[in-house]
Write an enzyme that holds these catalytic residues in place. Structure first.
Site, PDB file in Angstrom:
ATOM      1  N   GLU A 428      31.153 -80.580  -5.793  1.00 23.26           N
ATOM      2  CA  GLU A 428      31.561 -79.686  -4.715  1.00 23.26           C
ATOM      3  C   GLU A 428      32.044 -80.510  -3.519  1.00 23.26           C
ATOM      4  O   GLU A 428      31.316 -81.321  -2.972  1.00 23.26           O
ATOM      5  CB  GLU A 428      30.333 -78.858  -4.333  1.00 23.26           C
ATOM      6  N   ASP A 501      25.599 -78.750  -4.176  1.00 20.40           N
ATOM      7  CA  ASP A 501      24.524 -78.831  -3.194  1.00 20.40           C
ATOM      8  C   ASP A 501      23.451 -77.788  -3.477  1.00 20.40           C
ATOM      9  O   ASP A 501      23.730 -76.752  -4.067  1.00 20.40           O
ATOM     10  CB  ASP A 501      25.080 -78.587  -1.783  1.00 20.40           C
ATOM     11  N   ASP A 503      22.300 -75.551  -1.767  1.00 19.44           N
ATOM     12  CA  ASP A 503      22.354 -74.526  -0.729  1.00 19.44           C
ATOM     13  C   ASP A 503      23.134 -73.310  -1.235  1.00 19.44           C
ATOM     14  O   ASP A 503      23.490 -73.236  -2.408  1.00 19.44           O
ATOM     15  CB  ASP A 503      22.978 -75.091   0.553  1.00 19.44           C
ATOM     16  N   ASP A 505      26.223 -72.191  -0.648  1.00 15.72           N
ATOM     17  CA  ASP A 505      27.563 -72.437  -1.168  1.00 15.72           C
ATOM     18  C   ASP A 505      27.502 -73.080  -2.544  1.00 15.72           C
ATOM     19  O   ASP A 505      28.289 -72.761  -3.425  1.00 15.72           O
ATOM     20  CB  ASP A 505      28.349 -73.345  -0.209  1.00 15.72           C
TER      21      ASP A 505
END
Ligand code: 0RA
Length: 638
Positions: A428, A501, A503, A505
């Site tokens: 990403e 990640d 998180d 996103d």
């Protein structure tokens, strides 16, 4: 109440045979339940529940209750006839004990003609017994309540009457044996999902599910059966007509039930079951269904002038666009094939399903012209889009060639040309992509950076999707093509590793990618080529010593090992970009040091569902939802 022994223990030749049988199961559990991981563990529950479902199919049972207890055991209780306790004519012991200890003892009774053979299901309750630390069985029958306890498959005491009873039924409680199974912790969601599925597939039965570990309970009851299942699957979509079409027919001894509905989306969701088993890899019944859909809709469209001449016709893809269907068939002697025994092999079933659906669907459309109209205009639009997609594909192909070798510019490829050892990291962001390029082993590790939200696959048709630069790069790098044209032998990397990640996103991109693979390159997932890299959350240092921790639990464990917080520096990593190349290689990329999770078809199917739920909603609640339900992948691989 005095305890009464039903039969004297007889330790004879047959008892020895029984013990040998049980120890064979314990020696090779995988042969009976497929594996000893979470999947195998849950098979124990399915085995017992399906025995209760057999009572439902015999018209002898209306309620099933499954409980997961705090001590790690599971109870399955039904109000069927109760396992017979009468003396078995051959073994001269209570039939119950034979069912609990000997291969396929229940099958003599012809309780349910639609048996499950050749698969991992229907192996017999004795297998569950053999793989349980203990198993307590309670049967209510003949005005009595009977009880017997087993440990690791062997009876502790003879079968006893422990009280009177004015009901009938079977109550089985067992604790999986951690000495033969790798994992013994039941997953609430896995159990709940299967019970819900069974309640849809067996219209009218009531299935209760209680989890005493977190004190929750739900009840499933669906009088509408598979039609209600389709409504449930389409709950977050716009259906083109209501209620779903429902068809039921018999061909020879095969019983065919089908519910279908279209929504205004572009994807197909078809669930297919054989004797209540989800055949995720399809098989002859699904082939028959597809043939019938294409044939019947073309005939109908031609007859009504929507499609003209011989040249024009609707393809299978056209008539499946936006389709949600549940096919549930009962087959006398199903042959399940494939690694996970999830594909139906019986060749005669194709024609049976095809003929049943052809006849009943044509009949239905004659009687419901408005539904026919909605359905055909949807398929005709799909045919037009298909033509546009073909043109777009031609374009990409030519463009790909001009760019040289068909490989995208952003790809940092590896040196090796042996797909079996090659790995592709999908990373990403450009910055983490750069770090990964530095940290990789160029010999066999390739890196393709992907930016931001790639694309809304749900809303996009194939032609739209192919216009997206990231999707095109991805398809070219993987090498197998897309949609109906995939060729898995052209796979350029046997490991496709998502590195995102930890998180919101990150899980968004992960859900998107898994959904894309699930829908457009399903073999990639079913053949086990897709993985998720596990990046550490913390670096914990004390003096010269440091540890990486991949979860909060691990962090706490390391802190304990370090003897507390004193002199300890904890660094929290929020994204891959915060690590340098060496750290990323040491923790996440290098074989031997890293942890990869292999994505299963189940994981991908869940991503797909999640994806559907998310569509069309506002951004903020959607983010919250992703965070809460981020696709968890459980299959470990190093
Ligand atoms: C053999 C024969 C009959 C019922 C069963 C087994 C039976 C097994 C299980 C396992 C869980 N629940 C169950 N309920 C019943 C038929 C008995 C008869 O004809 O009375």
């Amino acid at each position: 109440m005095a305890q009464e022994t039903v039969s004297a223990p007889a330790y004879d030749a047959s008892s020895i045979q029984v013990l040998e049988g049980l120890s064979a199961v314990r020696r090779r559990p995988g042969m009976y339940i497929g594996s000893t991981d979470a999947r195998g563990l849950h098979h124990l529950v399915w085995e017992v529940v399906e025995n209760s479902i057999d009572e439902v199919l015999a018209g002898a049972c209306t309620h099933i209750e499954v409980t997961l207890h705090a001590d790690g055991s599971c109870t399955v209780k039904d109000n069927g006839r109760g396992i017979p306790v009468e003396e078995h004519p051959k073994y001269h012991k209570p039939t119950l004990e034979i069912v609990m200890t000997v291969l396929h003892a229940g099958s003599k009774f012809d309780r349910n003609v639609y048996k499950v053979s050749g698969g991992l299901h229907g192996v017999g309750v004795h297998v569950v017994n053999a793989l349980s630390e203990w198993f307590e069985i309670r049967v209510r029958r003949n005005g009595h309540e009977y009880f017997q306890r087993y440990e690791r498959g062997a009876p502790v005491d003879p079968l006893k009457i422990v009280g009177p009873s004015d009901t009938t039924g079977t109550e089985a409680r067992f604790k999986p044996d951690s000495t033969v199974l790798e994992t013994v912790v039941f997953e609430k969601e896995t159990v709940e999902r299967r019970l819900k599925e069974l309640s849809f597939l067996n219209a009218g039965v009531t299935i209760g599910f209680r989890d005493e570990r977190d004190d929750t309970a739900v009840t499933f009851h669906h009088a509408g059966g598979v039609a209600e299942y389709v409504e449930d699957l389409n709950a977050s979509s716009n259906a083109l007509f209501r209620p779903p079409i429902y068809l039921h027919a018999k061909r020879d001894t095969t019983d065919v039930e089908l519910a279908l509905q279209y929504n205004d989306g572009y994807n197909e969701t078809t669930l297919a079951f054989v004797n209540n088993i989800n055949t995720v890899d399809g098989g002859s019944h699904v082939v028959g269904l597809r043939a019938a859909l294409t044939r019947t809709l073309n005939d109908y469209a031609r007859k009504r002038g929507f499609v003209k001449g011989d040249k024009e016709s609707l393809t299978g893809e056209d008539v499946r666009e936006g389709l949600t269907a549940v096919l549930s068939i009962k087959v006398l002697e199903p042959q399940f094939e494939g690694q996970t025994k999830a594909r139906l092999g019986n060749s005669e079933v194709k024609g049976q399903v095809e003929s049943a659906v052809n006849e009943k669907l044509a009949e239905f459309l004659e009687e419901h012209p408005a539904v026919g109209q909605a359905l055909i205009s949807k398929a005709v639009q799909a045919a037009q889009a298909r033509e546009a997609a073909r043109k777009a594909r031609e374009l990409t192909r030519r463009k790909g060639l001009l760019e040289g070798g068909g490989l995208p510019g952003k790809l940092a490829d590896c040196h090796s040309r042996d797909p079996a050892v090659c790995e592709l990291f999908l990373v990403e962001g450009d910055s983490a992509g750069g770090t990964a390029k530095q940290g990789r082993d160029r010999e066999f590790q390739a890196v393709l950076p992907l930016r931001g939200k790639i694309l809304n696959v749900e809303k996009a048709r194939l032609d739209k999707m192919l216009q997206n630069e990231h999707i095109r790069a991805l398809i070219m790098a993987i090498g197998i093509g897309i949609g109906d044209e995939t060729d898995i032998t052209r796979l350029r990397y046997h490991k496709i590793i998502l590195m995102t990640d930890a998180d919101v996103d990150g899980s968004h991109i992960r859900t998107l990618l898994l959904t894309l693979f699930y829908r457009k390159m399903p073999l990639l997932i079913s053949e086990g080529h897709v993985f998720i890299a596990q990046a550490p959350l913390y670096r914990i240092q004390k003096g010269q010593k440091f540890h990486w921790a991949y979860s909060d639990e691990e962090r706490d464990q390391v802190l304990q090992e370090f003897g507390g917080m004193k002199g300890v520096v904890i660094q929290r990593y929020k994204g891959l970009g915060e690590m340098n190349a060496g750290q990323l290689a040491d923790t996440t990329m290098r074989p031997g040091a890293r942890t990869l999770l292999r994505v299963t078809v189940d994981d991908a199917a869940r991503a797909n569902m999640l994806f559907q739920v998310l569509m069309g909603e506002e951004v903020e609640p959607r983010r919250a939802y992703i965070q809460e339900h981020a696709v968890e992948v459980t299959n470990l691989d190093i």
